[in-house]
Scaffold this active site. Structure first.
Site, PDB file in Angstrom:
ATOM      1  N   ASP A  89     -10.051   3.783  -3.401  1.00  0.00           N
ATOM      2  CA  ASP A  89     -10.693   2.566  -2.880  1.00  0.00           C
ATOM      3  C   ASP A  89     -12.138   2.450  -3.352  1.00  0.00           C
ATOM      4  OD1 ASP A  89      -8.340   2.509  -1.494  1.00  0.00           O
ATOM      5  OD2 ASP A  89      -9.274   2.149   0.460  1.00  0.00           O
ATOM      6  N   ASP A 108       0.819  -1.214   0.000  1.00  0.00           N
ATOM      7  CA  ASP A 108       0.000   0.000   0.000  1.00  0.00           C
ATOM      8  C   ASP A 108       0.861   1.277   0.000  1.00  0.00           C
ATOM      9  OD1 ASP A 108      -2.441   1.335   0.090  1.00  0.00           O
ATOM     10  OD2 ASP A 108      -3.219   0.126   1.736  1.00  0.00           O
TER      11      ASP A 108
END
Ligand code: GLA
Length: 376
Positions: free
Chosen positions: A184, A127
């Site tokens: 997201d 990430d």
């Protein structure tokens, strides 16, 4: 060789976020096998953020699995997942802390890669939160890629920097096998459609070995779980999502609770024809037909064996007639060739068409056909 076709599996984040533990992962691995997901091609069981203690071990400097959540440790869990014929995925971050505030791998790339390899990890999602301003995005993904390679274990490297610095131009070159290209997802039509339209121009970077990851699927969540919403995606919109993810060659990482998905969602996620398109060995990117817009894209995708897929998307709020003139997909009338079409979602054989194809696509809906060229 790994990731020669888009990786398929399940990830904890969409539904469970911080609420993860050993039992959940084992039950999900069992469900992958018992409910037919493994046989449909799903392979990786991936633990996302929130699996470790909030600090590294002070003496060894290593990441430590939270003993309350994972009392048997990660190697034991990896062995269980492997015993089911599945693969094990884990998560870290290129910044100094993960998005949920756990320790991550900035300046610890090599020791963490060794730890993951020792534990039997087969995929690492990486990430981008809490990334220092002075640091270089490409260099840090390259560093973790090298670190994973140095372990000698084949580990799928799943870069997740949300499209920062146009990863479709460089994630393949630094050795990643998949890369997140957007914000997201959440379980709403707006979020899914935004991801879909934003990536229409970036699909052609896909090829064996590295794929544009459109994020974990929300199919079957029906508003439940961490990214669930009250005004959630409908069943028909889930079809649009899954068809597009398959056609675009995105990795297929399920995000719902697959232990208890409704039958319709399970069947959709296991649709052999759609998965066959996603996993086609030639890995050709989809092509947006000339003149079609981002609200009503018409895509073709060449498949091995001389066939192709033809899909119509209506991303707006009202039913709409869509039309494709066959010269726009390379088959003019003068060719003497017709296109034999089968509706993939209904199984209906449409027959041979020449000139064009016109059909009504419901609001937020999709139609997808398997197509063959027939010399008449
Ligand atoms: C970021 C990622 C998500 C998820 C969370 C975990 O937001 O994009 O996919 O991994 O972090 O905190």
């Amino acid at each position: 060789m790994i990731a020669q076709t888009p990786p398929m599996g399940w990830n904890t984040w969409n539904t469970f976020a911080n609420d993860i533990n050993d039992e959940l992962i084992r039950q999900t691995a069992d469900a992958m096998v018992e409910l037919g997901y493994r046989d449909a091609g799903y392979e990786y069981v991936v633990i996302d953020d929130c699996w470790s203690l909030k600090e590294r071990d002070y003496t060894t400097g290593r990441l430590v699995p939270d003993p309350q959540k994972f009392p048997r440790g990660m190697s034991d869990l990896a062995d269980y997942i492997h015993s089911k014929g599945l693969k094990f995925g884990m998560y870290s971050c290129a910044g100094v802390r993960t998005c949920a505030g756990y320790p991550s791998s900035f300046d610890h790339e090599y020791e963490d890669a060794r730890t993951f390899a020792e534990w039997g990890v087969d995929l690492l999602k990486y990430d981008f939160c809490n990334f220092p301003n002075y640091a270089n995005n490409k260099n840090r993904y390259l560093t973790m890629s090298m670190a994973l390679r140095s372990t000698g274990r084949e580990i799928v490297f799943s870069g997740c920097n949300w499209g920062r610095g146009d990863p479709w131009n460089w994630m393949r070159s630094i050795g990643a096998h998949m890369y997140r290209s957007t914000h997201d997802i959440n379980d709403s039509y707006a979020s899914m459609a935004d991801i879909l339209t934003s990536q229409l121009p970036n699909l052609n970077a896909n090829a064996a070995g590295c794929f544009n990851d459109l994020d974990m699927l929300t199919v079957g969540m029906h508003g439940k779980g961490h990214v669930g919403l009250e005004n959630c995606t409908t069943d028909d919109e889930y079809v649009t999502e899954f068809v597009f993810w398959c056609l675009a060659g995105s990795p297929l990482m399920m995000g719902g609770d697959i232990r208890s998905l409704d039958e319709r969602s399970r069947k959709l996620l296991q649709n052999r024809e759609l998965i066959r398109i996603n996993q086609d060995a030639e890995c050709r990117p989809a092509y947006q037909a000339n003149g079609t817009t981002k609200d009503f894209p018409i895509l073709i995708r060449m498949l091995s064996g001389g066939e192709f897929a033809l899909a119509f998307f209506n991303l707006k709020d009202a039913d709409r007639q869509l039309e494709i003139a066959f010269p726009d997909i390379g088959v003019p009338y003068s060719s003497g060739v017709g296109i034999d079409l089968t509706d993939i979602l209904t199984g209906a054989h449409i027959g041979i068409r020449r000139d064009d194809m016109r059909l009504v696509v419901p609001a937020h809906g999709t139609r997808i056909f398997r197509a063959k060229l027939i010399t008449l």
